[in-house]
Enzyme design. Structure first.
Site, mmCIF file in Angstrom:
data_model
loop_
_atom_site.group_PDB
_atom_site.id
_atom_site.type_symbol
_atom_site.label_atom_id
_atom_site.label_comp_id
_atom_site.label_asym_id
_atom_site.label_seq_id
_atom_site.Cartn_x
_atom_site.Cartn_y
_atom_site.Cartn_z
ATOM 1 N N GLN A 145 -2.521 43.480 31.180
ATOM 2 C CA GLN A 145 -1.533 44.069 31.854
ATOM 3 C C GLN A 145 -1.887 44.836 32.784
ATOM 4 O O GLN A 145 -1.445 45.391 34.074
ATOM 5 C CB GLN A 145 -1.429 45.039 31.077
ATOM 6 C CG GLN A 145 -0.039 44.425 29.393
ATOM 7 C CD GLN A 145 1.210 43.765 30.422
ATOM 8 O OE1 GLN A 145 1.547 44.104 31.540
ATOM 9 N NE2 GLN A 145 1.937 42.579 29.370
ATOM 10 N N CYS A 191 4.604 41.749 19.847
ATOM 11 C CA CYS A 191 3.987 41.532 19.987
ATOM 12 C C CYS A 191 2.346 41.935 19.432
ATOM 13 O O CYS A 191 1.422 41.971 20.353
ATOM 14 C CB CYS A 191 3.059 40.000 20.763
ATOM 15 S SG CYS A 191 4.090 38.841 21.607
ATOM 16 N N ASP A 224 -9.244 44.487 27.010
ATOM 17 C CA ASP A 224 -8.085 43.325 27.335
ATOM 18 C C ASP A 224 -7.390 43.641 28.785
ATOM 19 O O ASP A 224 -6.866 44.878 28.236
ATOM 20 C CB ASP A 224 -6.589 43.092 26.378
ATOM 21 C CG ASP A 224 -5.863 42.893 26.533
ATOM 22 O OD1 ASP A 224 -5.839 42.104 27.638
ATOM 23 O OD2 ASP A 224 -5.349 42.419 25.189
ATOM 24 N N LYS A 254 0.193 37.128 34.963
ATOM 25 C CA LYS A 254 1.555 38.320 34.638
ATOM 26 C C LYS A 254 0.424 39.063 35.976
ATOM 27 O O LYS A 254 0.882 39.697 36.218
ATOM 28 C CB LYS A 254 0.890 39.526 33.371
ATOM 29 C CG LYS A 254 0.825 38.930 32.206
ATOM 30 C CD LYS A 254 0.871 39.717 31.292
ATOM 31 C CE LYS A 254 0.704 39.359 29.559
ATOM 32 N NZ LYS A 254 1.889 38.567 29.664
ATOM 33 N N HIS A 262 -2.162 44.453 21.800
ATOM 34 C CA HIS A 262 -1.466 42.584 21.389
ATOM 35 C C HIS A 262 -2.100 42.620 20.329
ATOM 36 O O HIS A 262 -3.617 42.355 20.037
ATOM 37 C CB HIS A 262 -1.567 42.596 22.703
ATOM 38 C CG HIS A 262 -0.615 40.976 22.736
ATOM 39 N ND1 HIS A 262 -1.577 40.262 22.048
ATOM 40 C CD2 HIS A 262 0.900 41.146 23.234
ATOM 41 C CE1 HIS A 262 0.103 39.488 22.909
ATOM 42 N NE2 HIS A 262 0.755 39.765 23.340
HETATM 43 N N1 C6P Z 1 2.109 40.693 26.537
HETATM 44 C C1 C6P Z 1 4.790 40.761 27.051
HETATM 45 O O1 C6P Z 1 5.537 40.177 27.359
HETATM 46 P P1 C6P Z 1 -1.111 35.160 26.958
HETATM 47 O O2 C6P Z 1 0.136 35.161 26.212
HETATM 48 O O3 C6P Z 1 -2.228 34.985 26.392
HETATM 49 O O4 C6P Z 1 -0.743 34.937 28.191
HETATM 50 O O5 C6P Z 1 -0.973 36.921 27.346
HETATM 51 C C2 C6P Z 1 -1.563 37.921 25.651
HETATM 52 C C3 C6P Z 1 -1.762 39.126 26.408
HETATM 53 C C4 C6P Z 1 -2.575 40.015 25.675
HETATM 54 N N2 C6P Z 1 -2.491 41.834 25.872
HETATM 55 C C5 C6P Z 1 -1.352 41.651 26.771
HETATM 56 C C6 C6P Z 1 -2.057 43.306 26.881
HETATM 57 C C7 C6P Z 1 -0.417 41.202 26.946
HETATM 58 O O6 C6P Z 1 0.513 42.175 26.922
HETATM 59 C C8 C6P Z 1 -0.268 40.017 25.976
HETATM 60 C C9 C6P Z 1 1.045 39.454 26.849
HETATM 61 C C10 C6P Z 1 3.531 39.839 27.003
HETATM 62 O O7 C6P Z 1 4.118 42.587 26.205
HETATM 63 C C11 C6P Z 1 3.560 38.565 26.370
HETATM 64 S S1 C6P Z 1 3.354 38.998 24.049
#
Ligand code: C6P
Length: 424
Positions: free
Chosen positions: A221, A382, A218, A244, A141
């Site tokens: 997910q 993203c 990370d 999430k 991401h």
């Molecule tokens: N992915 C998706 O629709 P934040 O925005 O900080 O809560 O999460 C960022 C992020 C980091 N790593 C991974 C693997 C992610 O999937 C995400 C967020 C969302 O896939 C929003 S872009």
């Protein structure tokens, strides 16, 4: 809690037919799932972007503002003490959930994006030297790419990327071949948001350690779908997001091994992160408070506690089994639609189905499905380098959670058939 970070294989077909819990009762706990969109029952399949929140999480946040609201760590009055206890209680609940050794290793952040930025700034900019290498994968991401690009640009370190296969996998031998004696740090997604691929992060972490490199996982997910134990994984850092995993937005976690956190300077300065301040010199608070400058998201932490309680009550293994069944079914029926091509077909996947439909832009798929009450995400998720790898500007992505059903997969498929007809 967990003893191992596990990758969930698909259940055999006879098991898939049996739900591990009563999905209707779970759904009843989520008020928004009772909503209708354009007069049609909401089919919410955008869980990788954010999950819906159970009543217990919503009530805890409302309850905090209704009965307990006060700032933390500052007051001697009753409400402040209650709020401090709830906030620090949440930290301990996260510690238990992740299997971490001590609460000092749990830092509250705004989300995984801030967690990665914290490490890239506080560790990366301080310890990386010209010629050092930081390794990421082609699945990341943007939030696990850009902070490392910035840290490398500031220090003269070099960013290396492990390629992904046509199935959307990171092969262990490709990973090992990208590591070198100059590798100082490795930052990896546990589960890809764009494709659903689950990386063999325990093995990857061990390989990185053989080179003397630190590892950040990370887990944005993965935590809602896999049994995570940070001690078993042996990673130096683990980043996650409350929103999430059925919790509120604006709250995240950075787990860090104590000895790594101790070698990091504070990332931001301000209230609550200091021990003493004079105009000449400031000393910093103990871990983890030195990384939490300013008034934090107190209600977010309280909501996260309830979200973890929810996941523990249902059971992460039961959730994984239910989602594996949905993934297998959705993979079968979506890929059977003429003109559909799945993007990301790794054998080890979480419940995400990314796809394209011949002759139809993903945005049109998303817009027409929306009229059927079906919420999916379309775009680059993203993760533009993942899209580039497959030569696509975007995909359509359906992502599943504990409350989704096979009937909802059927509604998705019926919606996709309509889309096909409109564009044929
Ligand atoms: N992915 C998706 O629709 P934040 O925005 O900080 O809560 O999460 C960022 C992020 C980091 N790593 C991974 C693997 C992610 O999937 C995400 C967020 C969302 O896939 C929003 S872009």
């Amino acid at each position: 809690m967990s003893t191992a970070a596990r990758v969930h294989d698909l259940n055999p077909p006879e098991d898939r037919a049996r739900e591990p819990f009563d999905v209707a009762r779970i759904r009843a706990e989520f008020p928004v799932l009772q909503e209708c969109i354009y007069g049609k029952p909401l089919v919410y399949l955008d869980n990788a972007a954010t999950t819906q929140k159970p009543r217990a999480v919503i009530d805890a946040i409302v309850g905090f503002y209704t009965h307990e609201n006060a700032n933390i760590h500052r007051g001697v009055h009753y409400l402040s003490e209650q709020a401090t206890m709830a906030y620090e209680g949440s930290r301990n609940r996260v510690r238990e959930f992740l299997g971490a050794g001590e609460s000092a290793e749990i830092v509250f952040t705004r989300g995984p994006t801030e967690s990665v930025n914290l490490v890239a700034n506080a560790w990366g900019r301080r310890h990386l030297k010209p010629g050092d290498e930081v390794v990421i994968t082609g699945l990341e991401h943007h939030s696990n790419i850009v902070p490392w690009q910035m840290a490398c640009a500031a220090t003269g370190a070099v960013l290396k990327v492990v390629p992904i296969t046509d199935e959307g996998e990171v092969r262990l031998d490709d990973f090992a071949a990208t590591l070198s004696d100059r590798t100082r740090f490795v930052a990896l997604s546990h589960m890809s948001n764009a494709l659903g691929t689950i990386n063999p992060v325990k093995e990857m972490t061990a390989l990185a350690h053989e080179r003397g490199a630190g590892v950040l996982l990370d887990g944005a997910q993965s935590v809602a779908h896999l049994d995570v134990d940070v001690v078993d994984l042996d990673c130096e850092f683990f980043a996650l997001s409350a929103h999430k995993i059925y919790g509120p937005t604006g709250t995240g976690i950075l787990y860090g091994k104590r000895d790594w956190l101790e070698r990091m300077d504070p990332y931001q300065g301000g209230g609550d992160m200091i021990e003493t301040v004079t105009f000449e010199h400031t000393t910093y608070a103990a871990l983890p408070h030195r990384f939490e400058a300013g008034t934090p998201n107190i209600s977010g932490a309280i909501g996260l506690t309830r979200a973890i309680d929810f996941v523990d009550r249902v059971g992460i293994k039961a959730i994984a089994r239910h989602e594996d069944g949905l993934l297998a079914y959705a993979t079968e029926v979506v890929s059977a639609i003429p003109g559909v091509r799945l993007v990301g077909t790794a054998p080890r996947k979480g419940a995400i189905v990314s796809f394209v439909l011949e002759g139809v832009h993903p945005h049109d798929i998303g817009t027409l499905l929306d009229l059927e009450g079906v919420a999916i995400r379309v775009g680059h998720h993203c993760a533009q380098p993942v899209m580039d790898r497959f030569g696509l500007p975007a995909t359509a992505r359906a992502s599943f959670a504990v409350y989704n059903t096979r009937d909802e997969v059927d509604i998705l498929v019926a919606g996709l058939e309509k889309v096909r007809k409109v564009f044929s």
